[in-house]
Structures are given as structure tokens and as C-alpha cells.
Design a protein around this motif. Sequence first.
Motif, PDB file in Angstrom:
ATOM      1  N   ILE A  23      49.258 -57.594 146.897  1.00  0.00           N
ATOM      2  CA  ILE A  23      47.988 -57.758 146.179  1.00  0.00           C
ATOM      3  C   ILE A  23      48.244 -57.963 144.692  1.00  0.00           C
ATOM      4  O   ILE A  23      47.631 -58.816 144.047  1.00  0.00           O
ATOM      5  N   MET A  24      49.204 -57.204 144.146  1.00  0.00           N
ATOM      6  CA  MET A  24      49.485 -57.348 142.716  1.00  0.00           C
ATOM      7  C   MET A  24      50.062 -58.716 142.392  1.00  0.00           C
ATOM      8  O   MET A  24      49.780 -59.265 141.321  1.00  0.00           O
ATOM      9  N   ILE A  60      49.213 -61.485 143.849  1.00  0.00           N
ATOM     10  CA  ILE A  60      48.046 -62.364 143.785  1.00  0.00           C
ATOM     11  C   ILE A  60      47.297 -62.160 142.472  1.00  0.00           C
ATOM     12  O   ILE A  60      46.979 -63.114 141.759  1.00  0.00           O
ATOM     13  N   VAL A  61      47.039 -60.893 142.137  1.00  0.00           N
ATOM     14  CA  VAL A  61      46.220 -60.603 140.963  1.00  0.00           C
ATOM     15  C   VAL A  61      46.918 -61.049 139.680  1.00  0.00           C
ATOM     16  O   VAL A  61      46.335 -61.756 138.852  1.00  0.00           O
ATOM     17  N   LEU A  74      42.268 -53.284 141.199  1.00  0.00           N
ATOM     18  CA  LEU A  74      43.503 -52.727 140.636  1.00  0.00           C
ATOM     19  C   LEU A  74      43.470 -51.204 140.513  1.00  0.00           C
ATOM     20  O   LEU A  74      44.506 -50.553 140.613  1.00  0.00           O
ATOM     21  N   TRP A  95      38.859 -55.619 148.518  1.00  0.00           N
ATOM     22  CA  TRP A  95      39.542 -56.794 149.062  1.00  0.00           C
ATOM     23  C   TRP A  95      38.570 -57.683 149.822  1.00  0.00           C
ATOM     24  O   TRP A  95      38.543 -58.896 149.625  1.00  0.00           O
ATOM     25  N   SER A 128      38.777 -62.686 137.607  1.00  0.00           N
ATOM     26  CA  SER A 128      39.200 -61.877 136.468  1.00  0.00           C
ATOM     27  C   SER A 128      38.220 -60.746 136.196  1.00  0.00           C
ATOM     28  O   SER A 128      38.610 -59.638 135.849  1.00  0.00           O
ATOM     29  N   ALA A 133      39.896 -59.415 144.223  1.00  0.00           N
ATOM     30  CA  ALA A 133      41.222 -59.732 143.703  1.00  0.00           C
ATOM     31  C   ALA A 133      41.265 -61.126 143.082  1.00  0.00           C
ATOM     32  O   ALA A 133      42.212 -61.458 142.386  1.00  0.00           O
ATOM     33  N   LEU A 155      38.716 -57.509 138.492  1.00  0.00           N
ATOM     34  CA  LEU A 155      40.069 -57.011 138.764  1.00  0.00           C
ATOM     35  C   LEU A 155      40.164 -55.486 138.700  1.00  0.00           C
ATOM     36  O   LEU A 155      40.915 -54.877 139.446  1.00  0.00           O
ATOM     37  N   ILE A 192      47.116 -60.443 153.990  1.00  0.00           N
ATOM     38  CA  ILE A 192      46.784 -60.573 152.576  1.00  0.00           C
ATOM     39  C   ILE A 192      46.946 -62.013 152.096  1.00  0.00           C
ATOM     40  O   ILE A 192      46.094 -62.542 151.400  1.00  0.00           O
ATOM     41  N   VAL A 228      45.881 -64.995 139.844  1.00  0.00           N
ATOM     42  CA  VAL A 228      44.569 -65.021 139.205  1.00  0.00           C
ATOM     43  C   VAL A 228      44.676 -64.970 137.686  1.00  0.00           C
ATOM     44  O   VAL A 228      44.041 -65.751 136.979  1.00  0.00           O
ATOM     45  N   GLU A 229      45.509 -64.056 137.168  1.00  0.00           N
ATOM     46  CA  GLU A 229      45.556 -63.906 135.708  1.00  0.00           C
ATOM     47  C   GLU A 229      46.412 -64.981 135.051  1.00  0.00           C
ATOM     48  O   GLU A 229      45.966 -65.665 134.149  1.00  0.00           O
ATOM     49  N   VAL A 268      46.333 -69.561 144.859  1.00  0.00           N
ATOM     50  CA  VAL A 268      46.433 -68.727 146.048  1.00  0.00           C
ATOM     51  C   VAL A 268      45.796 -69.419 147.253  1.00  0.00           C
ATOM     52  O   VAL A 268      46.347 -69.432 148.343  1.00  0.00           O
ATOM     53  N   PHE A 324      42.872 -50.314 155.471  1.00  0.00           N
ATOM     54  CA  PHE A 324      42.798 -51.693 154.998  1.00  0.00           C
ATOM     55  C   PHE A 324      42.504 -52.660 156.142  1.00  0.00           C
ATOM     56  O   PHE A 324      41.767 -53.620 156.003  1.00  0.00           O
TER      57      PHE A 324
END
Lengths: 362, 296
Positions: free
Chosen positions: A186-187, A189-190, B264, B249, B257, B254, B260, A307, A194-195, A201, B230
Motif C-alpha cells: 500500500i505504501m 502505491i501511496v 496512511l 482501501w 492526495s 489510497a 491519504l 492490492i 500517487v504522491e 497504478v 482486509f
Amino acid sequence: MSQASPVSEEQVSTAISARKRRSLFSLVVGNYALQRIGRAVFIIYVVTTVTFFLDRLMPGNPIQVYVNNMVAQYGISYNRALQMAASLFAINLKEPMLTQYFHYLIGLLHGNLGMSLLSQGTSVSSMIVQYLPWTLFSVTISLFISFVLGVVLGMYMAYRRETLLDHVVSTLSSIFHSVPNYLTAIMIIVIFGVELKWFQVGQMRGDLSPGVAPGFTLTFVGNALYHAMLPIITYVLTTAGTWALTMRSSTIRTLEEDYVLVARSRGLKDRRIALAYVGRNSILPLFAQLTIAVGFVVGGSVLIEQIFVYQGIGWVLGNAINQRDYPVMQGVFLVITCSVVVANLLADLVYSKLDPRIRIKG
Amino acid sequence: MTTRAQAMLANSWNSIGITWKLLRRNRAGFIGFWAVVFFLLLAYVGPLVLPVNMTENVAQIYQPPSWHHLLGTDNEGRDILSEIVLGGGGLIGVSFLAAAISTFISITFGALAAFVGGRTDYVILGITDIILTIPQFPLLAVLAGFVRLSNGAELAALLGLLSWPTLLRAVRAEVLSLREQDFVQSARGLDLGTTHIIFREILPNMFTYIAINFIIGMTGAMYAQVALIFLGMVPLAQANWGVMLSLAWTQGAAFYSGSLSYILSPVIAIALFQLALITFNRSLEEIFNPRLRTEG
């Protein structure tokens, strides 16, 4: 006690021949490869049997629930519903339990795993044929990359102890080891998708981009790798560190061995000592760990493929569990277990070839 | 008495002071220890002390972090920090219970296998080997699909019932080696009885070893538990980090921006808690196993 009785020659010879006979017997039973193969077959048999009885004996077992549903909702006769259940689950409820079990096993040998409850008209085995190759592809590549990376890094760390690289890799690998792999996914992806927008993705989902035909072409292989990239990166990040740390401590132990000292005093080149003496011996414990790694990565694929929406067998299992598609759940679980058992068997056999001590100890 | 036996005795109950001193010298382990304490306080004392507020507020959807909402708000306008404070206790409790169950099974049957030996040992080891070979998470997920979990205790039981094999093997090996130690041999010579030998001579010497494996068991249970939530295998009745993660999720938090913080926050909470436990545990291992200290 005090008086030793004389032993006749006859007794001695029978004792010797008995030992010979036993050694012949132990040659067959003690054959490492045969023993391992037998064990693998036995485990697969136990798992299939347990899944069968789980299905039949659980309170509110899915087959009975299905039959009752059909009768109650669609007004189908009980017998008709039983027939439908029989073709869906590859189990005929009307037969006595043992016959059912026997037919189930025969069906399995013919690759009959039943039909999906949700995607009607799709057999479980056809789903496996379609989706399993993608998981095998991504998992094999990941295991290979992280193994090689771990060996190289681990040896380097052992030779250059207490350097920056040693500390960085040690810290990173304990972090990636502690953080659950699906959170790492997940991290990724984020942070990167995304960032930082390093990749799209959405486009990387699935097994292939639309319009790419399977075949031995560069576009196909490249595209397959592109889609498998995020799962592969996750698997490698989360496992390579463990390999490196194992290789590091194993190398440190080997470096203290007498034969390394002798090789040094004979004036052999460092490079040759590192490859032929240290490396080859230090790598052995890693093969023993391979069995654990295979199970972990394959098991983790259920989450990682969900995921990244990478459509392999883990993705199928995740969906089936989520929607309680019991025949698919069982079939895929059996296949996953079989692949792990076979992978373990191969690792065991390779290990025993490389390290004869294992074979002799049994 | 051999020196090893003496060292082991020294490591038992009454040497917590020494442990504390060694732990303070181990920087990473010390941080890990305080991080674990922090999370326990946050999860169990936090809800009583901190001003938590879980009310939904449609006008406050996906607010960025601010003085009012330190971690921002989620898709229904709830304060994310409140969710984090309230969402740890259940998960940690289930992990603890699961680890307790699996540790109990491992110790009982591991010691039994090592002590009785023979056929009992063979059967116990055989079952252990089979379960160890089956990929753990798929097995767990498929079983969870069949059993239909309805509460935390059932979840803990399922997790605990599947995760004992590694520890069982380790306990068995440890008991086998302890059995040959002089102090156990003399206890046998004095005819003190199996119960006395197991509970008074052997188990106290394995205490730290078991504690270390208990913590590993907790991290494993946490991993599996959040993964099951999950995948949607556990009813989402009670709010916890896993449920937050799952909801965030499925809401697609996710991928934007602005949202997040929603995804997170649980990710980092779970990751940090696991990291804290494992770092703390590593240092415990180093303290109690001096061989690891010299190897590095």
C-alpha cells in the motif's frame, strides 16, 4: 556381569547378516529422495482429505446450504438440487460418505475440482489453468532476484562488517521484515504512485495490457514484466533482507573455518577463496530457508495480488474467499498447497545434493 | 553445576534488574521498549484520558490535518486521530490472546514430545511438519471462510490454533537439550518426579525463551488478523486499525492526495507497532543469547 560369556561364531555371523539385512532395508527406507517424495505425497493426500471432510462435516456446510437455498428460493425439487450440487462441488451427496470420498479423490486425479458458484459455467480447474501461471511467473522471478540479491549483499556485508552498507542493509531489512508486506504494498502505491507519480497504478493492473497477445515476443514478455513489476518489487523488498542477514551470519561462521585459514596460508587469491571456499559453503543454510520463503511469498500473494489487482491465483483466492465461492476456495487452496509442497520437495532435493550431510543424517 | 546452567538460572525471574540494565545499554531495544509502552498506553489508557470523538460530520469530509483534527478526517467526517486511539485495543488484545493460545499449545505438546519421546514424539512431530508445510495464510483464510467468525475471541482461537508449529519444534529442541543438563539429571537422580522437573526445573529456565517467542507470536497474529480483516473475513462491527485500513482501501483513499491521511494513519500505526515489538524483541534476544552479541 563378572564373567564374560564366550560368544560362538554362529552368533557373530547371524548378528552380522542381520545388520546387513537392516542396512539393505534402511537403504530403501533411508533413501533421502524417496523419503521426501513419499512425505510430499502424504501431505498432499492429508490436505485433500481434510478439505473433503471440512466441506462435509462442518456445521452448516456449504453444500447443504446450497441445496437448501435452491429448494427454498427456486422451488427446485430436493433431488434436482442435489444433482446440481453434485456437479458444482464434484461431490454427490446421495452416495454414502466413503463412496463420495472415493469419487472425490478419483475426480481430483482427473483434474475435476468442481465448478465456480458465482461465475456460472466456469470450472475451477479452468480458472486455475488461466490464473496460476501469472503467480508462478511473478513469484519465481521474485524468489530468484531476492535470493541472488541476498547472497551478494550478505557476503559483502560479512566481508565489510561495520561499514555503512552493513548498517543500512541491516536496518532496512529489519524494517521490511517487521512491517507486514501488504502494508509495504500500500505504501508503494501511496508514495511512488500517487504522491511522486512515478508510475500509473491503474495502467499496471491486470496481467497484460489490452491488445497484447501471449507468445514468445519481446512485447509480450516486456508487458508481462511491466504488469508483474509492483508485486515483484514488493516481494523482493520484503524478503531480500532476510536472505542477506542469513547469508551474512553464515558467511561470518564460514570465515572462521579451518579450511579457509588453510586456503589463505596456501596463498590462494582472495577472490578464489571467496567464491570456491566461503561462498559455496555459506550458501547452504539458505536452501533450508528457501522452503519457508516459498510458503511465505505464495501465501502473501493472496494479499499482494489483491492490492495491485494482479490477476494471479492469489487474486482469485482472495475474491473467492470474499464472496464465499467454496468450490473455488477449496480448489485454489489445494493447488496452492500442492505447489508449495512441490517447491519444498525440489528445494529439499537440491539441498541434499549440495550438502550430503543432510542425506546421511536423514 | 555447569556454567551454562548457572547462566541460565541467573537469567530467570529474579534477574529483571540485570535485564533492564542491559536493555538500557541497547539503544534500538530501548527505543523499541518505550514504543511498545507508548502503544499500550495509547490503546488502553488513551480512550479514557484523551478527548475522543467518533461522531460523523458530513460537512467535514476529508479535512486536511489541522489543530482541530490532528490527523484530518475520514470519508464520513470522523476524526482520524480518535479512530486511531480507539482502534488499537481490540487488535492488540486479540493478538495477545492468540499468542497465549499458541504458546500454551507449543509448550504443552513440545515438552510432552521431548519428554515422552517414542511414538508420541513421532506423531506430534509429524502433525507439526504437515501444518508447517501448508502455506499458513491461505489455510487461515480458507478456514475463516468456513467457520464464519463472529467475535474477537473466535478470531484469536483460530489464529492461535494454527500458529504453534514453529514454537513447538523450538520448545521440543530446547527441552531435549535441557534434559541432558546436570541440574535436570540431578533432579532425576533425586527422583523429584516429572511434573516437578518440567515445571520447577525446565520451564523456569525457558522463561525468557518463551517470552521472546510469545512476542513473535503476537506479531504473527497481528499480521494475519489485519490481513483477514482486509480481505473482509471478519465482520466489521468494531472499529479498529484493520477495519479502518479495509474501509479506507475500499473507499479508494489510497489513490487521492486529499485522503491519504485516512489510509496512511492505520498503515503507520500497525507498521510502527509491529516494528516496535520486533525491535524490542531483538534486543531481548541479544541480551539473553550472548552468542548473538559476539557474532555481529
